[in-house]
Motif scaffolding. Structure first.
Motif, PDB file in Angstrom:
ATOM      1  N   ALA A  65       0.890  -1.311   0.009  1.00  0.00           N
ATOM      2  CA  ALA A  65      -0.009   0.089  -0.079  1.00  0.00           C
ATOM      3  C   ALA A  65       0.763   1.349   0.042  1.00  0.00           C
ATOM      4  N   ASP A  66       2.161   1.168   0.736  1.00  0.00           N
ATOM      5  CA  ASP A  66       2.757   2.465   0.792  1.00  0.00           C
ATOM      6  C   ASP A  66       3.555   2.567  -0.552  1.00  0.00           C
ATOM      7  N   LEU A  67       3.973   1.503  -1.175  1.00  0.00           N
ATOM      8  CA  LEU A  67       4.454   1.713  -2.625  1.00  0.00           C
ATOM      9  C   LEU A  67       3.198   2.318  -3.725  1.00  0.00           C
ATOM     10  N   TYR A  68       2.049   1.787  -3.447  1.00  0.00           N
ATOM     11  CA  TYR A  68       0.966   2.449  -4.316  1.00  0.00           C
ATOM     12  C   TYR A  68       0.942   3.817  -4.119  1.00  0.00           C
ATOM     13  N   ARG A  69       0.656   4.230  -2.824  1.00  0.00           N
ATOM     14  CA  ARG A  69       0.611   5.719  -2.259  1.00  0.00           C
ATOM     15  C   ARG A  69       1.737   6.487  -3.207  1.00  0.00           C
ATOM     16  N   ALA A  70       3.036   5.922  -2.874  1.00  0.00           N
ATOM     17  CA  ALA A  70       3.848   6.709  -3.267  1.00  0.00           C
ATOM     18  C   ALA A  70       4.177   6.847  -4.809  1.00  0.00           C
ATOM     19  N   LEU A  71       4.032   5.797  -5.498  1.00  0.00           N
ATOM     20  CA  LEU A  71       3.854   5.854  -6.983  1.00  0.00           C
ATOM     21  C   LEU A  71       2.711   6.873  -7.455  1.00  0.00           C
ATOM     22  N   ALA A  72       1.610   6.903  -6.766  1.00  0.00           N
ATOM     23  CA  ALA A  72       0.459   7.492  -7.267  1.00  0.00           C
ATOM     24  C   ALA A  72       0.747   9.126  -7.069  1.00  0.00           C
ATOM     25  N   ASP A  73       1.566   9.399  -5.855  1.00  0.00           N
ATOM     26  CA  ASP A  73       1.791  10.956  -5.537  1.00  0.00           C
ATOM     27  C   ASP A  73       2.784  11.251  -6.417  1.00  0.00           C
ATOM     28  N   GLU A  74       3.809  10.447  -6.973  1.00  0.00           N
ATOM     29  CA  GLU A  74       4.882  10.990  -7.997  1.00  0.00           C
ATOM     30  C   GLU A  74       4.185  10.984  -9.297  1.00  0.00           C
ATOM     31  N   ALA A  75       3.481  10.154  -9.744  1.00  0.00           N
ATOM     32  CA  ALA A  75       2.627  10.435 -10.894  1.00  0.00           C
ATOM     33  C   ALA A  75       1.994  11.593 -11.097  1.00  0.00           C
ATOM     34  N   LEU A  76       1.068  11.960  -9.772  1.00  0.00           N
ATOM     35  CA  LEU A  76       0.392  13.046  -9.861  1.00  0.00           C
ATOM     36  C   LEU A  76       1.207  14.613  -9.857  1.00  0.00           C
ATOM     37  N   ARG A  77       2.186  14.402  -9.250  1.00  0.00           N
ATOM     38  CA  ARG A  77       3.371  15.396  -9.192  1.00  0.00           C
ATOM     39  C   ARG A  77       3.935  15.477 -10.777  1.00  0.00           C
ATOM     40  N   ARG A  78       4.120  14.611 -11.582  1.00  0.00           N
ATOM     41  CA  ARG A  78       4.711  14.857 -12.795  1.00  0.00           C
ATOM     42  C   ARG A  78       3.642  14.970 -13.917  1.00  0.00           C
ATOM     43  N   GLY A  79       2.278  15.302 -13.269  1.00  0.00           N
ATOM     44  CA  GLY A  79       1.133  15.646 -14.241  1.00  0.00           C
ATOM     45  C   GLY A  79       0.356  14.632 -15.021  1.00  0.00           C
ATOM     46  N   VAL A  80       0.467  13.425 -14.135  1.00  0.00           N
ATOM     47  CA  VAL A  80      -0.379  12.301 -14.822  1.00  0.00           C
ATOM     48  C   VAL A  80      -1.749  12.432 -14.175  1.00  0.00           C
ATOM     49  N   GLU A  81      -2.892  12.187 -14.774  1.00  0.00           N
ATOM     50  CA  GLU A  81      -4.154  12.348 -14.486  1.00  0.00           C
ATOM     51  C   GLU A  81      -4.416  10.846 -14.078  1.00  0.00           C
ATOM     52  N   ILE A  82      -5.034  10.916 -12.814  1.00  0.00           N
ATOM     53  CA  ILE A  82      -5.726   9.226 -12.423  1.00  0.00           C
ATOM     54  C   ILE A  82      -6.981   9.477 -12.018  1.00  0.00           C
ATOM     55  N   GLU A  83      -7.961   8.333 -12.495  1.00  0.00           N
ATOM     56  CA  GLU A  83      -9.184   8.445 -12.331  1.00  0.00           C
ATOM     57  C   GLU A  83      -9.658   7.014 -11.780  1.00  0.00           C
ATOM     58  N   HIS A  84     -10.274   6.935 -10.476  1.00  0.00           N
ATOM     59  CA  HIS A  84     -10.699   5.715  -9.898  1.00  0.00           C
ATOM     60  C   HIS A  84     -12.113   5.215 -10.322  1.00  0.00           C
ATOM     61  N   GLY A  85     -12.402   3.963 -10.092  1.00  0.00           N
ATOM     62  CA  GLY A  85     -13.692   3.697 -10.398  1.00  0.00           C
ATOM     63  C   GLY A  85     -13.953   3.519 -11.759  1.00  0.00           C
ATOM     64  N   LYS A  86     -12.924   3.321 -12.494  1.00  0.00           N
ATOM     65  CA  LYS A  86     -12.894   3.033 -14.019  1.00  0.00           C
ATOM     66  C   LYS A  86     -12.399   1.665 -14.310  1.00  0.00           C
ATOM     67  N   ARG A  87     -13.418   0.670 -14.704  1.00  0.00           N
ATOM     68  CA  ARG A  87     -13.310  -0.694 -15.035  1.00  0.00           C
ATOM     69  C   ARG A  87     -13.610  -0.661 -16.437  1.00  0.00           C
ATOM     70  N   LEU A  88     -12.459  -1.075 -17.050  1.00  0.00           N
ATOM     71  CA  LEU A  88     -12.371  -1.399 -18.799  1.00  0.00           C
ATOM     72  C   LEU A  88     -13.681  -2.567 -18.995  1.00  0.00           C
ATOM     73  N   ALA A  89     -14.630  -2.105 -19.986  1.00  0.00           N
ATOM     74  CA  ALA A  89     -15.348  -3.128 -20.503  1.00  0.00           C
ATOM     75  C   ALA A  89     -14.908  -3.290 -21.860  1.00  0.00           C
ATOM     76  N   GLY A  90     -14.602  -2.568 -22.917  1.00  0.00           N
ATOM     77  CA  GLY A  90     -14.268  -2.672 -24.182  1.00  0.00           C
ATOM     78  C   GLY A  90     -13.405  -1.599 -24.831  1.00  0.00           C
ATOM     79  N   VAL A  91     -13.099  -1.912 -26.282  1.00  0.00           N
ATOM     80  CA  VAL A  91     -12.168  -0.870 -26.886  1.00  0.00           C
ATOM     81  C   VAL A  91     -12.535  -0.895 -28.274  1.00  0.00           C
ATOM     82  N   ARG A  92     -12.623   0.228 -28.819  1.00  0.00           N
ATOM     83  CA  ARG A  92     -12.838   0.440 -30.354  1.00  0.00           C
ATOM     84  C   ARG A  92     -11.429   1.121 -30.928  1.00  0.00           C
ATOM     85  N   HIS A  93     -10.996   0.505 -31.865  1.00  0.00           N
ATOM     86  CA  HIS A  93      -9.979   1.035 -32.790  1.00  0.00           C
ATOM     87  C   HIS A  93     -10.171   1.709 -34.023  1.00  0.00           C
TER      88      HIS A  93
END
Length: 388
Positions: free
Chosen positions: A103-131
């Motif tokens: 859990a500490d690793l997840y939090r630290a990676l998420a904090d670092e990703a956000l600091r670098r400008g990565v957008e993180i959205e929760h509650g998003k379970r993939l159902a399908g993809v169109r190419h």
């Protein structure tokens, strides 16, 4: 490439997003669970090669700040006699394995990703993809998002893997569950940079003690895939007590003293090969692509290597299809070899080469496997042009 969609906010997905940002690419992470800090109570080890890959993208600090050194494995039998001390290859003493809460690793990676400008959205379970030249991801909450590339970092039961290849192999059960927990002040203060690994008569278990006095333990339980599903902590303790009855194993004391909310059980799987890594603007990283037995201690480190290598390929090769082919060329042989090493380490017995080396020995001796250097001393040079 204007937007890359990363499906999954675990170690693989967050590291990939961090590496993509380090390469100057835009990344967004879509995680099915409502909270990034999933897996409370469990722990993991980042090996030297995992640290090396994080160092390549200036992110090693996410591990160093909340972990401690775990330099060797002290192997003991069911009578508490020393079998050997397994030293883990490292580039130098300060760059060896580090152990931390998942859990500490997840939090630290998420904090670092956000600091670098990565957008993180929760509650998003993939159902399908169109190419359609690019890709559109559809989620179970009826939302959708478009991008240029979709990276599946969605774990052992990956939806992305099945979308890339409906006939893709599924992970196979290893034959055992791993039970983990933690308790304070149950082990002596010495050797806090060492794992203790016990080979009991019926199963294996082990522990490591943190610098502040918590003992983190694990036990490998031979059983059916669903045998421990729904088991209460009391039932898990009873099962472990039966497995190690009659053995003289220090870890058992910690197991008995662990509170109910600190015990978890997880079925263990392996996925040795995935024939099709990429298709129609989609590819895979981490457990979605290769699942090694926990006995390799390489799951997180391989996922980190994947993300960094993929980012380098997308940085250096403008054509996405060619970049994904380069990624597969650079990674396939290595990750499949790692999974194969796990096949030889299942069950309560010592791995064959170690068993032959230490057979009938009741004294501690130090063991180093030079053939393991390819695994632990792997180096990723961020300055390399992978298109060359």
């Amino acid at each position: 490439m204007s937007r890359i969609l990363v499906i999954g906010g675990g170690v693989a997905g967050l590291t990939t997003a961090i590496a993509l940002r380090h390469a100057g690419l835009h990344a967004s992470v879509y995680e099915a669970h409502p909270d990034t800090a999933d897996g409370r109570g469990a722990f993991l080890t980042i090996m030297a090669n995992g640290r090396d890959a994080l160092r390549a993208v200036d992110a090693e600090h996410v591990v160093l700040e909340q972990s401690f050194a775990s330099r060797q494995v002290r192997m003991r039998n069911n009578r508490d006699h020393g079998l050997g001390v397994l030293t883990i290859p490292t580039p130098d003493p300060d760059r060896g394995p580090r152990t931390m809460r998942r859990a500490d690793l997840y939090r630290a990676l998420a904090d670092e990703a956000l600091r670098r400008g990565v957008e993180i959205e929760h509650g998003k379970r993939l159902a399908g993809v169109r190419h359609h030249g690019g890709v559109t991801a559809f989620f179970t909450d009826d939302s959708r998002v478009g991008g240029d590339l979709l990276i599946g970092a969605d774990g052992v039961r990956s939806t992305t893997r099945s979308l890339i290849d409906p006939n893709a192999p599924q992970p196979t059960y290893t034959g055992w569950n791993i039970v983990m927990g933690g308790v304070r002040d149950e082990q002596p203060a010495e050797d806090r940079d060492s794992y203790f690994m016990y080979f009991g008569r019926r199963a294996t278990c082990g522990h490591i003690t943190t610098p502040d006095g918590e003992t983190w333990w694990f036990a490998n339980v031979p059983c059916g895939e669903r045998d421990l599903a729904g088991a209460t902590p009391a039932q898990l303790r009873q099962r472990l007590g039966e497995l190690f009855a009659g053995d003289r194993i220090d870890t058992v004391r910690a197991i008995r003293a662990t509170a109910d909310d600190r015990i978890t059980a997880t079925a263990c799987y392996q996925l040795p090969t995935v024939p099709t890594w990429s298709r129609a603007g989609m590819t895979l990283v981490g457990d979605a692509l290769h699942v090694a037995s926990p006995s390799t201690t390489q799951g997180a480190s391989m996922a980190i290597e994947d993300g960094v290598t993929l980012a380098m390929c997308l940085r250096d090769i403008p054509d996405t299809t060619a970049a994904l082919h380069a990624y597969e060329r650079l990674r396939r042989e290595r990750v499949e070899r790692v999974v194969r090493t796990g096949f030889r380490r299942l069950g309560p017995r010592l791995p064959g080469p170690l068993r032959r080396l230490l057979r009938d020995r009741a004294v501690t001796r130090r063991v180093h496997h030079p053939e393991a250097d390819w695994l632990h001393l792997h180096h990723i040079d961020w300055g390399t042009d992978v298109s060359a």
